[in-house]
Design a protein around this motif. Structure first.
Motif, mmCIF file in Angstrom:
data_model
loop_
_atom_site.group_PDB
_atom_site.id
_atom_site.type_symbol
_atom_site.label_atom_id
_atom_site.label_comp_id
_atom_site.label_asym_id
_atom_site.label_seq_id
_atom_site.Cartn_x
_atom_site.Cartn_y
_atom_site.Cartn_z
ATOM 1 N N MET A 266 0.823 -1.205 0.000
ATOM 2 C CA MET A 266 0.000 0.000 0.000
ATOM 3 C C MET A 266 0.857 1.255 0.000
ATOM 4 O O MET A 266 0.528 2.252 -0.611
ATOM 5 N N ASP A 267 1.970 1.202 0.658
ATOM 6 C CA ASP A 267 2.866 2.362 0.669
ATOM 7 C C ASP A 267 3.396 2.654 -0.714
ATOM 8 O O ASP A 267 3.515 3.799 -1.117
ATOM 9 N N VAL A 268 3.698 1.567 -1.440
ATOM 10 C CA VAL A 268 4.183 1.750 -2.811
ATOM 11 C C VAL A 268 3.141 2.429 -3.655
ATOM 12 O O VAL A 268 3.406 3.341 -4.434
ATOM 13 N N ASN A 269 1.877 2.007 -3.467
ATOM 14 C CA ASN A 269 0.788 2.593 -4.247
ATOM 15 C C ASN A 269 0.593 4.054 -3.916
ATOM 16 O O ASN A 269 0.381 4.892 -4.788
ATOM 17 N N ASN A 270 0.681 4.382 -2.623
ATOM 18 C CA ASN A 270 0.524 5.778 -2.224
ATOM 19 C C ASN A 270 1.630 6.647 -2.775
ATOM 20 O O ASN A 270 1.424 7.781 -3.171
ATOM 21 N N GLU A 271 2.827 6.104 -2.800
ATOM 22 C CA GLU A 271 3.958 6.870 -3.320
ATOM 23 C C GLU A 271 3.777 7.174 -4.796
ATOM 24 O O GLU A 271 4.016 8.283 -5.260
ATOM 25 N N SER A 272 3.322 6.155 -5.551
ATOM 26 C CA SER A 272 3.171 6.350 -6.996
ATOM 27 C C SER A 272 1.976 7.214 -7.331
ATOM 28 O O SER A 272 1.904 7.797 -8.398
ATOM 29 N N SER A 273 1.008 7.311 -6.392
ATOM 30 C CA SER A 273 -0.191 8.090 -6.684
ATOM 31 C C SER A 273 0.089 9.584 -6.729
ATOM 32 O O SER A 273 -0.717 10.351 -7.230
ATOM 33 N N GLY A 274 1.216 10.015 -6.211
ATOM 34 C CA GLY A 274 1.533 11.429 -6.209
ATOM 35 C C GLY A 274 2.326 11.876 -7.417
ATOM 36 O O GLY A 274 2.699 13.034 -7.519
ATOM 37 N N THR A 275 2.610 10.966 -8.347
ATOM 38 C CA THR A 275 3.423 11.292 -9.505
ATOM 39 C C THR A 275 2.583 11.330 -10.765
ATOM 40 O O THR A 275 1.464 10.833 -10.806
ATOM 41 N N ASP A 276 3.150 11.929 -11.800
ATOM 42 C CA ASP A 276 2.487 11.948 -13.094
ATOM 43 C C ASP A 276 2.572 10.579 -13.749
ATOM 44 O O ASP A 276 3.457 9.782 -13.461
ATOM 45 N N PHE A 277 1.624 10.333 -14.657
ATOM 46 C CA PHE A 277 1.670 9.133 -15.481
ATOM 47 C C PHE A 277 2.219 9.508 -16.858
ATOM 48 O O PHE A 277 2.059 10.642 -17.322
ATOM 49 N N ILE A 278 2.842 8.555 -17.503
ATOM 50 C CA ILE A 278 3.328 8.734 -18.879
ATOM 51 C C ILE A 278 2.395 7.990 -19.818
ATOM 52 O O ILE A 278 2.227 6.769 -19.710
ATOM 53 N N LEU A 279 1.764 8.720 -20.720
ATOM 54 C CA LEU A 279 0.871 8.107 -21.702
ATOM 55 C C LEU A 279 1.672 7.802 -22.965
ATOM 56 O O LEU A 279 2.012 8.710 -23.733
ATOM 57 N N LEU A 280 1.975 6.539 -23.173
ATOM 58 C CA LEU A 280 2.832 6.155 -24.297
ATOM 59 C C LEU A 280 2.138 6.367 -25.644
ATOM 60 O O LEU A 280 2.765 6.766 -26.619
ATOM 61 N N GLY A 281 0.829 6.095 -25.704
ATOM 62 C CA GLY A 281 0.093 6.281 -26.951
ATOM 63 C C GLY A 281 0.724 5.531 -28.108
ATOM 64 O O GLY A 281 1.058 4.352 -28.011
ATOM 65 N N PHE A 282 0.941 6.234 -29.210
ATOM 66 C CA PHE A 282 1.560 5.644 -30.395
ATOM 67 C C PHE A 282 2.978 6.184 -30.595
ATOM 68 O O PHE A 282 3.461 6.277 -31.728
ATOM 69 N N SER A 283 3.639 6.560 -29.482
ATOM 70 C CA SER A 283 4.958 7.181 -29.566
ATOM 71 C C SER A 283 6.024 6.242 -30.134
ATOM 72 O O SER A 283 7.076 6.702 -30.587
ATOM 73 N N ASP A 284 5.757 4.933 -30.121
ATOM 74 C CA ASP A 284 6.722 3.992 -30.701
ATOM 75 C C ASP A 284 6.652 3.993 -32.225
ATOM 76 O O ASP A 284 7.490 3.382 -32.893
ATOM 77 N N ARG A 285 5.648 4.693 -32.782
ATOM 78 C CA ARG A 285 5.506 4.814 -34.236
ATOM 79 C C ARG A 285 5.285 6.284 -34.596
ATOM 80 O O ARG A 285 4.154 6.715 -34.853
ATOM 81 N N PRO A 286 6.345 7.066 -34.608
ATOM 82 C CA PRO A 286 6.217 8.518 -34.827
ATOM 83 C C PRO A 286 5.491 8.896 -36.113
ATOM 84 O O PRO A 286 4.689 9.840 -36.124
ATOM 85 N N GLN A 287 5.777 8.197 -37.201
ATOM 86 C CA GLN A 287 5.130 8.518 -38.480
ATOM 87 C C GLN A 287 3.623 8.264 -38.399
ATOM 88 O O GLN A 287 2.814 9.077 -38.864
ATOM 89 N N LEU A 288 3.264 7.145 -37.806
ATOM 90 C CA LEU A 288 1.853 6.805 -37.659
ATOM 91 C C LEU A 288 1.158 7.768 -36.709
ATOM 92 O O LEU A 288 -0.002 8.134 -36.918
ATOM 93 N N GLU A 289 1.872 8.229 -35.697
ATOM 94 C CA GLU A 289 1.297 9.148 -34.711
ATOM 95 C C GLU A 289 0.868 10.455 -35.364
ATOM 96 O O GLU A 289 -0.170 11.023 -35.013
ATOM 97 N N ARG A 290 1.663 10.935 -36.336
ATOM 98 C CA ARG A 290 1.298 12.181 -37.033
ATOM 99 C C ARG A 290 0.003 12.014 -37.822
ATOM 100 O O ARG A 290 -0.865 12.890 -37.830
ATOM 101 N N ILE A 291 -0.120 10.872 -38.495
ATOM 102 C CA ILE A 291 -1.334 10.604 -39.273
ATOM 103 C C ILE A 291 -2.539 10.487 -38.336
ATOM 104 O O ILE A 291 -3.612 11.043 -38.598
ATOM 105 N N ILE A 292 -2.340 9.776 -37.234
ATOM 106 C CA ILE A 292 -3.428 9.588 -36.271
ATOM 107 C C ILE A 292 -3.859 10.924 -35.677
ATOM 108 O O ILE A 292 -5.054 11.168 -35.477
ATOM 109 N N SER A 293 -2.902 11.807 -35.408
ATOM 110 C CA SER A 293 -3.249 13.111 -34.825
ATOM 111 C C SER A 293 -4.148 13.915 -35.766
ATOM 112 O O SER A 293 -5.071 14.605 -35.316
ATOM 113 N N VAL A 294 -3.901 13.820 -37.076
ATOM 114 C CA VAL A 294 -4.755 14.508 -38.058
ATOM 115 C C VAL A 294 -6.155 13.908 -38.048
ATOM 116 O O VAL A 294 -7.169 14.627 -38.056
#
Length: 309
Positions: free
Chosen positions: A1-29
């Motif tokens: 539970m302490d681990v969970n509380n510690e992580s709850s105070g931080t930002d999350f990283i949304l990976l999305g389609f960042s592993d495919r930069p070219q595709l991400e541009r098309i998807i954003s449009v």
């Protein structure tokens, strides 16, 4: 539970389609175009249904609520998604993630119930035309919509609490473009069987039960339609019921694929399914209803050209 509380105070990283930069541009449009269509299309339906007296009927009252749902749903997800796609940072605050997660889950479940309510409205209109105004009186319509909006809150609070209480052991990377439940569950470093069982149970209540009621309604409608000899009434019924059935198929098909199947889909498949029902489907709904509906098109023309007459 302490681990969970510690992580709850931080930002999350949304990976999305960042592993495919070219595709991400098309998807954003695609996302920008879809979001603009969602804003314009659904806002138009809400305004027209409110301003045009000929559309003050149960069907358009429910449709305007569906449009409001889609507006709220996409607005809870798309702006942050675009910020992350266009910026170097892919983060979202913990509070923002919780809010996004809660809104998406609650509004999605509400749409399931509202689509079932709309199916009942179509049943009453087709199978009980002489008693339609008595059956679907304004008080009942408002009560049904209120129940659809409020009933899902309890289940959403339970699922959100259980999911966010799962220990993440410092994991901050959400392998999706918004804080969605399956992605958050996969971050857990402990057994999530209890959460998955609760999700499946609520999925039966909010997905399968409303879908079953929709099937029953359209089974009765089909039997009634087969007895109709008027070609004009056939076309009118097919237009109104066809639009609703199309929306039901698009929404329920992807939702069941995400929430009722075992969580063993590929990451890319999950992301594209999520993209479809969170961004694409809400933009298609107003197009489906307006392009297939002469009443809405006529109402728009009357409002646009009223000053010329």
């Amino acid at each position: 539970m302490d681990v969970n509380n510690e992580s709850s105070g931080t930002d999350f990283i949304l990976l999305g389609f960042s592993d495919r930069p070219q595709l991400e541009r098309i998807i954003s449009v695609v996302v920008v175009v879809s979001y603009l269509v969602t804003l314009v299309g659904n806002s138009t339906i809400i305004l027209v249904s409110h301003l045009d007296a000929q559309l003050h009927t149960p069907m358009y009252f429910f449709l305007s609520n569906l449009s409001l749902l889609d507006l709220c749903y996409t607005t809870a997800i798309v702006p942050q998604m675009l910020v992350n796609m266009w910026g170097s940072k892919k983060s979202i605050t913990y509070r923002g993630c919780v809010l996004q997660f809660f809104c998406a889950l609650d509004l999605g479940a509400t749409e399931c119930l509202l689509l079932a309510v709309m199916a009942y409205d179509r049943y009453a209109a087709v199978c009980q035309p002489l008693h339609y105004t008595v059956i679907m009186h304004p008080q009942l319509c408002h009560q049904m919509v209120l129940v659809a909006w409020l009933t899902t809150l309890g289940g959403t609070i339970v699922v959100s609490t259980l999911t966010l209480m799962l220990p993440r052991c410092g994991h901050r990377k959400v392998d999706n473009f918004f804080c969605e439940m399956p992605a958050l569950i996969k971050m857990a470093c402990a057994s999530s069987k209890v959460v998955e069982t609760v999700v499946f149970s609520l999925g039966v209540i909010y997905l399968l039960v409303p879908l079953s009621l929709i099937f029953v309604s359209y089974g009765i409608i089909t039997r009634a339609v087969m007895k109709i000899k008027s070609a004009g009434r056939w076309r009118k019924i097919l237009n109104t019921c066809g639009s609703h059935l199309t929306v039901v198929t698009l929404f329920y098909g992807t939702a069941i694929s995400m929430y009722m199947k075992p969580q063993n889909n590929s990451k890319s498949q999950d992301k594209f399914l999520t993209l479809f029902y969170t961004v694409i489907t809400p933009s298609l709904n107003p197009l489906i209803y307006t392009l297939r509906n002469k009443d809405v098109k006529s109402a728009v023309k009357r409002l646009l050209f009223a000053k010329k007459f």
